[in-house]
Write a protein that holds these residues in place. Structure first.
Motif, PDB file in Angstrom:
ATOM      1  N   UNK A 187      13.891   2.108 -15.275  1.00  0.00           N
ATOM      2  CA  UNK A 187      13.292   2.470 -13.942  1.00  0.00           C
ATOM      3  C   UNK A 187      12.190   2.957 -13.779  1.00  0.00           C
ATOM      4  N   UNK A 188      11.736   4.020 -14.804  1.00  0.00           N
ATOM      5  CA  UNK A 188      10.431   4.666 -14.817  1.00  0.00           C
ATOM      6  C   UNK A 188       9.305   3.619 -14.881  1.00  0.00           C
ATOM      7  N   UNK A 189       9.645   2.531 -15.698  1.00  0.00           N
ATOM      8  CA  UNK A 189       8.793   1.314 -15.886  1.00  0.00           C
ATOM      9  C   UNK A 189       8.409   0.504 -14.613  1.00  0.00           C
ATOM     10  N   UNK A 190       9.504   0.376 -14.094  1.00  0.00           N
ATOM     11  CA  UNK A 190       9.305  -0.371 -12.609  1.00  0.00           C
ATOM     12  C   UNK A 190       8.346   0.286 -11.652  1.00  0.00           C
ATOM     13  N   UNK A 191       8.611   1.482 -11.799  1.00  0.00           N
ATOM     14  CA  UNK A 191       7.814   2.519 -10.598  1.00  0.00           C
ATOM     15  C   UNK A 191       6.214   2.545 -11.151  1.00  0.00           C
ATOM     16  N   UNK A 192       5.974   2.255 -12.317  1.00  0.00           N
ATOM     17  CA  UNK A 192       4.642   2.361 -12.809  1.00  0.00           C
ATOM     18  C   UNK A 192       3.626   0.993 -12.926  1.00  0.00           C
ATOM     19  N   UNK A 193       4.645  -0.106 -12.899  1.00  0.00           N
ATOM     20  CA  UNK A 193       3.924  -1.671 -12.990  1.00  0.00           C
ATOM     21  C   UNK A 193       3.609  -1.790 -11.508  1.00  0.00           C
ATOM     22  N   UNK A 194       2.512  -2.258 -11.443  1.00  0.00           N
ATOM     23  CA  UNK A 194       1.879  -2.917 -10.047  1.00  0.00           C
ATOM     24  C   UNK A 194       2.849  -4.005  -9.767  1.00  0.00           C
ATOM     25  N   UNK A 195       2.924  -4.132  -8.430  1.00  0.00           N
ATOM     26  CA  UNK A 195       3.901  -5.280  -7.932  1.00  0.00           C
ATOM     27  C   UNK A 195       3.023  -6.440  -7.182  1.00  0.00           C
ATOM     28  N   UNK A 196       1.580  -6.221  -7.070  1.00  0.00           N
ATOM     29  CA  UNK A 196       0.887  -7.007  -6.657  1.00  0.00           C
ATOM     30  C   UNK A 196      -0.332  -7.288  -7.405  1.00  0.00           C
ATOM     31  N   UNK A 197      -0.823  -8.771  -7.838  1.00  0.00           N
ATOM     32  CA  UNK A 197      -2.071  -8.723  -8.341  1.00  0.00           C
ATOM     33  C   UNK A 197      -2.963  -9.373  -7.451  1.00  0.00           C
ATOM     34  N   UNK A 198      -4.174  -9.175  -7.417  1.00  0.00           N
ATOM     35  CA  UNK A 198      -5.134 -10.112  -6.572  1.00  0.00           C
ATOM     36  C   UNK A 198      -6.100 -10.614  -7.716  1.00  0.00           C
ATOM     37  N   UNK A 199      -5.956 -12.111  -7.392  1.00  0.00           N
ATOM     38  CA  UNK A 199      -6.813 -13.007  -8.555  1.00  0.00           C
ATOM     39  C   UNK A 199      -8.077 -13.027  -7.873  1.00  0.00           C
TER      40      UNK A 199
END
Length: 195
Positions: A18-30
């Motif tokens: 759960x901590x990791x999910x909150x820290x990972x960006x959910x959108x990447x702009x190519x």
């Protein structure tokens, strides 16, 4: 599962996930301004307390939308892959194992399978790609209907495997094939495959 490529990360418990999910960006702009959304799934392993977090880049799956195929091409596939590894590099949460591969999230749900395979087969299997057709290859082939399972084998040259120090210390051979990823983490560097 339907995801050609995914990042799987093994954690010791659900709180860390759960901590990791909150820290990972959910959108990447190519670089072509396309936005790639990251979907996540969490799976508890059957025979341990370990939990696998799967990060699934939307578009690197069997979903169908205009422009999806460009995500498998250079440089965009590499931008997605590098984005995921940079997120891991900057992650300040302890994890056991991470792998970005064809259906990697599913692969990591086999308890201790990577350490066992490395101890039996050596690092060549992961460093230079699997030489046999796996269940993931067959799944991708049947779902997509575009390629035979053998088509996916060379794509495994893109693999990178990251182990924390405790997992790394369980290796019985080929530790010299790894290099430091960050403090207390070791990895087999990604090998370039000419798409």
């Amino acid at each position: 599962m339907g995801w050609y490529y995914s990042l799987g990360i093994v954690f010791e418990n659900e709180n860390l996930v759960n901590d990791c999910k909150n820290k990972f960006s959910q959108i990447l702009k190519l670089s072509n301004h396309t936005e790639v959304r990251m979907s996540t799934e969490v799976h508890k392993l059957e025979y341990s307390d370990d939990v696998v977090l799967q990060l699934l880049p939307y578009g690197l799956s069997t979903d169908s939308f205009d422009g999806r195929d460009v995500l498998f091409e250079r440089p965009y596939f590499y931008e997605i892959r590098d984005f995921l590894y940079k997120q891991l590099l900057n992650l300040n949460i302890n994890f056991k194992t991470a792998l970005f591969e064809l259906e990697a999230g599913d692969y990591l749900m086999g308890n201790d399978i990577i350490i066992e395979e490395l101890n039996v087969r050596g690092t060549r299997e992961i460093t230079f790609g699997y030489s046999y057709v796996s269940e993931g290859d067959s799944n991708a082939s049947s779902i997509s209907g575009k390629h035979l399972p053998e088509y996916y084998i060379p794509k495994r040259y893109l693999d990178g495997l990251i182990l924390n120090k405790n997992e790394f210390d369980r290796l019985k051979m080929n530790q010299s094939e790894f290099q430091i990823f960050k403090e207390n983490y070791y990895w087999i560097p990604l090998k370039e495959f000419k798409i």
